[in-house]
Design a protein around this motif. Structure first.
Motif, PDB file in Angstrom:
ATOM      1  N   ASP A  33       0.744  -1.341  -0.206  1.00  0.00           N
ATOM      2  CA  ASP A  33      -0.128  -0.112   0.055  1.00  0.00           C
ATOM      3  C   ASP A  33       0.833   1.266   0.068  1.00  0.00           C
ATOM      4  OD1 ASP A  33      -2.695  -1.401   1.983  1.00  0.00           O
ATOM      5  OD2 ASP A  33      -2.299  -1.573  -0.017  1.00  0.00           O
ATOM      6  N   GLY A  34       1.973   1.099   0.931  1.00  0.00           N
ATOM      7  CA  GLY A  34       2.809   2.227   0.812  1.00  0.00           C
ATOM      8  C   GLY A  34       3.353   2.713  -0.710  1.00  0.00           C
ATOM      9  N   ASP A  35       3.859   1.661  -1.366  1.00  0.00           N
ATOM     10  CA  ASP A  35       4.307   1.786  -2.856  1.00  0.00           C
ATOM     11  C   ASP A  35       3.274   2.337  -3.603  1.00  0.00           C
ATOM     12  OD1 ASP A  35       6.399  -1.146  -2.678  1.00  0.00           O
ATOM     13  OD2 ASP A  35       6.710   0.666  -1.935  1.00  0.00           O
ATOM     14  N   GLU A  36       1.999   1.837  -3.592  1.00  0.00           N
ATOM     15  CA  GLU A  36       0.837   2.450  -4.089  1.00  0.00           C
ATOM     16  C   GLU A  36       0.884   3.792  -3.844  1.00  0.00           C
ATOM     17  OE1 GLU A  36      -1.721  -1.776  -4.805  1.00  0.00           O
ATOM     18  OE2 GLU A  36      -2.421   0.069  -3.451  1.00  0.00           O
ATOM     19  N   ASP A  37       0.893   4.199  -2.555  1.00  0.00           N
ATOM     20  CA  ASP A  37       0.681   5.664  -2.379  1.00  0.00           C
ATOM     21  C   ASP A  37       1.553   6.425  -2.890  1.00  0.00           C
ATOM     22  OD1 ASP A  37      -0.232   4.990   1.168  1.00  0.00           O
ATOM     23  OD2 ASP A  37      -1.319   5.093  -0.652  1.00  0.00           O
ATOM     24  N   GLU A  60      -9.866  19.459  -5.492  1.00  0.00           N
ATOM     25  CA  GLU A  60     -10.676  18.173  -5.855  1.00  0.00           C
ATOM     26  C   GLU A  60      -9.591  17.306  -5.669  1.00  0.00           C
ATOM     27  OE1 GLU A  60     -13.685  20.354  -9.105  1.00  0.00           O
ATOM     28  OE2 GLU A  60     -12.103  18.876  -9.783  1.00  0.00           O
ATOM     29  N   GLY A  61      -8.372  17.450  -6.058  1.00  0.00           N
ATOM     30  CA  GLY A  61      -7.360  16.399  -5.855  1.00  0.00           C
ATOM     31  C   GLY A  61      -7.159  15.890  -4.361  1.00  0.00           C
ATOM     32  N   SER A  62      -7.151  16.621  -3.607  1.00  0.00           N
ATOM     33  CA  SER A  62      -6.951  16.476  -2.202  1.00  0.00           C
ATOM     34  C   SER A  62      -8.326  15.970  -1.646  1.00  0.00           C
ATOM     35  CB  SER A  62      -6.322  17.710  -1.355  1.00  0.00           C
ATOM     36  OG  SER A  62      -7.781  18.853  -1.299  1.00  0.00           O
ATOM     37  N   ALA A  84      -2.021  15.391   6.186  1.00  0.00           N
ATOM     38  CA  ALA A  84      -0.558  16.250   6.275  1.00  0.00           C
ATOM     39  C   ALA A  84       0.290  15.847   5.477  1.00  0.00           C
ATOM     40  CB  ALA A  84      -0.061  15.479   7.794  1.00  0.00           C
ATOM     41  N   GLU A  85       0.324  14.542   4.812  1.00  0.00           N
ATOM     42  CA  GLU A  85       0.900  14.041   3.372  1.00  0.00           C
ATOM     43  C   GLU A  85       0.501  14.980   2.437  1.00  0.00           C
ATOM     44  OE1 GLU A  85       1.707  10.187   0.897  1.00  0.00           O
ATOM     45  OE2 GLU A  85       0.959  10.013   2.870  1.00  0.00           O
ATOM     46  N   LEU A  86      -0.817  15.002   2.162  1.00  0.00           N
ATOM     47  CA  LEU A  86      -1.337  15.864   0.982  1.00  0.00           C
ATOM     48  C   LEU A  86      -1.068  17.159   1.082  1.00  0.00           C
ATOM     49  CD1 LEU A  86      -4.844  14.243   0.929  1.00  0.00           C
ATOM     50  CD2 LEU A  86      -3.123  14.013  -0.819  1.00  0.00           C
ATOM     51  N   LYS A 136       2.657  21.433  -1.146  1.00  0.00           N
ATOM     52  CA  LYS A 136       3.655  22.378  -1.336  1.00  0.00           C
ATOM     53  C   LYS A 136       4.744  22.117  -2.314  1.00  0.00           C
ATOM     54  CE  LYS A 136       3.215  23.485   3.799  1.00  0.00           C
ATOM     55  NZ  LYS A 136       3.784  23.211   4.956  1.00  0.00           N
ATOM     56  N   ASP A 137       4.668  20.711  -2.440  1.00  0.00           N
ATOM     57  CA  ASP A 137       5.748  20.478  -3.536  1.00  0.00           C
ATOM     58  C   ASP A 137       4.963  20.566  -5.020  1.00  0.00           C
ATOM     59  OD1 ASP A 137       7.200  19.302  -1.661  1.00  0.00           O
ATOM     60  OD2 ASP A 137       6.544  17.506  -1.747  1.00  0.00           O
ATOM     61  N   GLN A 138       3.896  20.540  -5.079  1.00  0.00           N
ATOM     62  CA  GLN A 138       3.212  20.944  -6.464  1.00  0.00           C
ATOM     63  C   GLN A 138       3.161  22.463  -6.667  1.00  0.00           C
ATOM     64  OE1 GLN A 138      -0.765  19.527  -5.710  1.00  0.00           O
ATOM     65  NE2 GLN A 138      -0.130  17.235  -6.042  1.00  0.00           N
ATOM     66  N   GLU A 139       2.794  23.386  -5.515  1.00  0.00           N
ATOM     67  CA  GLU A 139       3.093  24.905  -5.656  1.00  0.00           C
ATOM     68  C   GLU A 139       4.481  24.961  -6.094  1.00  0.00           C
ATOM     69  OE1 GLU A 139       1.127  27.180  -5.591  1.00  0.00           O
ATOM     70  OE2 GLU A 139      -0.519  25.819  -5.084  1.00  0.00           O
TER      71      GLU A 139
END
Length: 605
Positions: free
Chosen positions: A42-46, A76-78, A195-197, A202-205
């Motif tokens: 599941d972690g790899d899929e995440d 919407e993504g989050s 928190a991960e989202l 932030k990375d996306q920004e």
């Protein structure tokens, strides 16, 4: 991603869950050994899903959508993973009531089925807390999922039976965006995912900002390229302007110089006479034109008074255009070359050279006369051949032709030459062949033609010449063929022609010649053809004509001849060698009864 739990912690959680839901702990033994691997999977899929979201965000930024669309996209993504999540208590109670849940994956979405009920959950992604649930993926692959591990789903449609048989209640999970944003997950796993989202956003920004910086840099480079191209364009324009200005100045200077030279020349012409017949040969010319006029007048005499005469045109051409003659003429050879060039130019202007069928190089100021079409020079660069037959010459033969005294061949037949034959033609003493036939020449045949002492052939037929046959032709002792038929000649046949001992063909038919046939012609034993028909000859045919050894044609019809055909002539009809094939005359035996008696004629008219 939630931290990895030990086996003891997992077993303790299973025991607590079993106590709460009255489920035996052994039900989880089948999945205990695979929990750890499933959590890692599941972690790899995440991580894969996070990377896919980054790629989608990057593509969205590059496509240039506005800020409002981007904001809604990120929101919407989050919410995709957390907006439809059920809290732990709801999942537990539902799991207790419905039994185990299996998940079937296909291309269109995911269907979750619990026990024997008809509850269905459809959608691309669902987020739920995994308890003691068996999850089936790819239809055939069943994987045990440990409790507490999130199962991801998207917004879904939840259908549930409301009666004991087949009641169905459909709930569409499409909550408003504001509610999805404000709804916080109750479980610890939901908080960690949120928190991960946030970190991913932030990375996306930062990625968005980086892409925008790259685009701005590219635009700046393009602006710099455009400015550089504009500078190069302005430099080329300035260079072209300078070049055109220079060329314009040069042309203007040339025009000014030409005007000055022309003005100076006109002043000199005004001071000097146009015709200098009395100029001393030793006097140095002051201008090129005066030098040309002096050389021409000294050889040919005064120029015509008519300013439009070909002689004036030739002088003007030699003065203004010709580049092959340099003055002063310092040798006899250079004088001959100049005078022949002048005579050829006069001939061209006199016969309308511009309308000839072929006038290549004629009056080209940079080309020698030896290369003018129809002219051929000998080794001394003197004109030896004048061959302009059938070239649409229209005009008269100028007297200047007499200066071309090196001519051997003159072929001017079948043109539109008019006027008289200039006496100067007789100066061409080296001519072997003189063909002036089939033109529009008029007037009498000049006696000066007797100066063609080397002539083998003299063709004057097919014109409109009148007068008598010059007796001086008897001096053309080298003459072989004399063709003067089809003209308007009159008078008698001169007996001096008997001196032409080499004569083979005498054609005098179709004229107005009168008198008797001179018996002296019998002395020309070389004659082969005599054609005298269609004239006004009278008297009898002299028997001396029977002395011709090689006579083959004798035509006498259409005259006023009488008497008997001499036996010596009839004897030639039966000669063993070179017999008289054609003997024609007006026979008295015809219907008119007028003529002579001829019993041996090949044809009686």
């Amino acid at each position: 991603m939630s931290p990895k739990k030990s086996d003891a912690e997992i077993k303790e959680e299973q025991r607590k869950v079993a106590e709460d839901e009255d489920v035996a702990p052994g039900a989880f033994h089948s999945v205990t050994n695979s929990n750890e691997n499933n959590m890692e999977k599941d972690g790899d899929e995440d991580d894969q899903r996070s990377e896919q979201r980054r790629q989608i965000v990057s593509q969205y930024v590059l496509n240039g959508s506005d800020d409002q669309d981007r904001s809604s996209f990120f929101v919407e993504g989050s919410q995709t993973e957390c907006s439809s999540a059920m809290d732990d208590s709801q999942i537990k109670s539902e799991a207790k009531r419905q039994g185990p849940l299996t998940r079937n994956s296909n291309n269109s979405g995911v269907t979750a089925v619990r026990g024997k009920s008809n509850t269905k959950v459809t959608g691309p992604t669902v987020l739920a807390t995994r308890q003691s649930i068996n999850v089936t993926e790819d239809d055939d692959d069943t994987t045990a999922v440990p409790p507490g591990v999130p199962l991801r789903r998207s917004p879904f449609t939840y259908r549930e039976n409301n009666n004991n048989n087949d009641p169905t209640t459909t709930v569409t999970n499409n909550p408003p965006r504001q509610e999805e944003e404000t709804k916080a997950p109750e479980s610890q796993d939901g908080s960690e995912l949120a928190a991960e989202l946030v970190d991913e956003r932030k990375d996306q920004e930062r990625l968005k900002q980086t892409l925008e910086n790259v685009l701005q840099t590219q635009n700046a480079v393009q602006v710099v390229d455009v400015e550089a191209e504009d500078r190069l364009k302005r430099q080329r324009q300035r260079r072209n302007f300078c070049l055109y200005a220079f060329l314009g100045s040069a042309v203007l200077a040339g025009v000014v110089a030409a005007v000055v030279v022309t003005s100076s020349r006109n002043q000199q012409q005004t001071a000097a006479p146009t015709i200098l017949p009395s100029m001393s040969p030793t006097m140095a010319p002051t201008t090129r034109e005066s030098a040309v006029v002096e050389a021409v007048v000294s050889e040919f005499g005064d120029l015509p008074e008519d300013e439009d005469a070909p002689q004036h045109a030739a002088i003007q051409w030699l003065t203004d255009m010709d580049t092959t003659i340099e003055f002063p003429l310092d040798s006899e050879e250079s004088e001959h070359i100049f005078l022949e060039r002048y005579a050829a130019a006069v001939f061209g202007y006199s016969t309308q050279y511009s309308s000839w069928f072929n006038n290549d190089n004629w009056l080209d100021p940079n080309v020698s006369v030896c290369d003018w079409f129809g002219l051929t020079c000998n080794d001394d660069e003197r004109i030896a051949v004048l061959d302009l037959a059938v070239q649409n010459l229209d005009g008269h033969i100028p007297s200047e032709i007499g200066y071309l005294d090196n001519l051997d061949f003159v072929f001017l037949f079948r043109n539109k030459l008019r006027g008289t034959i200039p006496p100067e033609v007789g100066k061409l003493g080296d001519v072997d062949f003189m063909y002036l036939n089939e033109n529009l020449l008029t007037g009498q045949i000049p006696d000066e033609l007797s100066g063609l002492l080397d002539a083998d052939e003299l063709f004057l037929f097919g014109n409109q010449l009148n007068g008598t046959i010059p007796a001086a032709f008897g001096g053309l002792v080298d003459l072989v063929n004399l063709y003067m038929h089809d003209n308007r000649l009159s008078g008698e046949i001169p007996s001096s022609l008997s001196q032409l001992k080499r004569l083979q063909r005498l054609y005098l038919q179709d004229n107005n010649i009168q008198g008797q046939i001179p018996s002296e012609l019998g002395g020309i034993i070389s004659l082969q053809r005599i054609q005298l028909h269609n004239n006004r000859l009278t008297g009898q045919v002299p028997s001396e004509l029977g002395g011709f050894l090689g006579l083959s044609v004798l035509t006498l019809q259409d005259n006023n001849l009488t008497g008997e055909m001499p036996e010596d002539i009839c004897a030639l009809r039966d000669a063993p060698i070179d017999d008289l094939e054609v003997l024609e005359a007006d026979c008295a035996t015809n219907d008119t009864g007028v003529g002579m008696n001829c019993t041996c004629c090949s044809f009686c008219w």
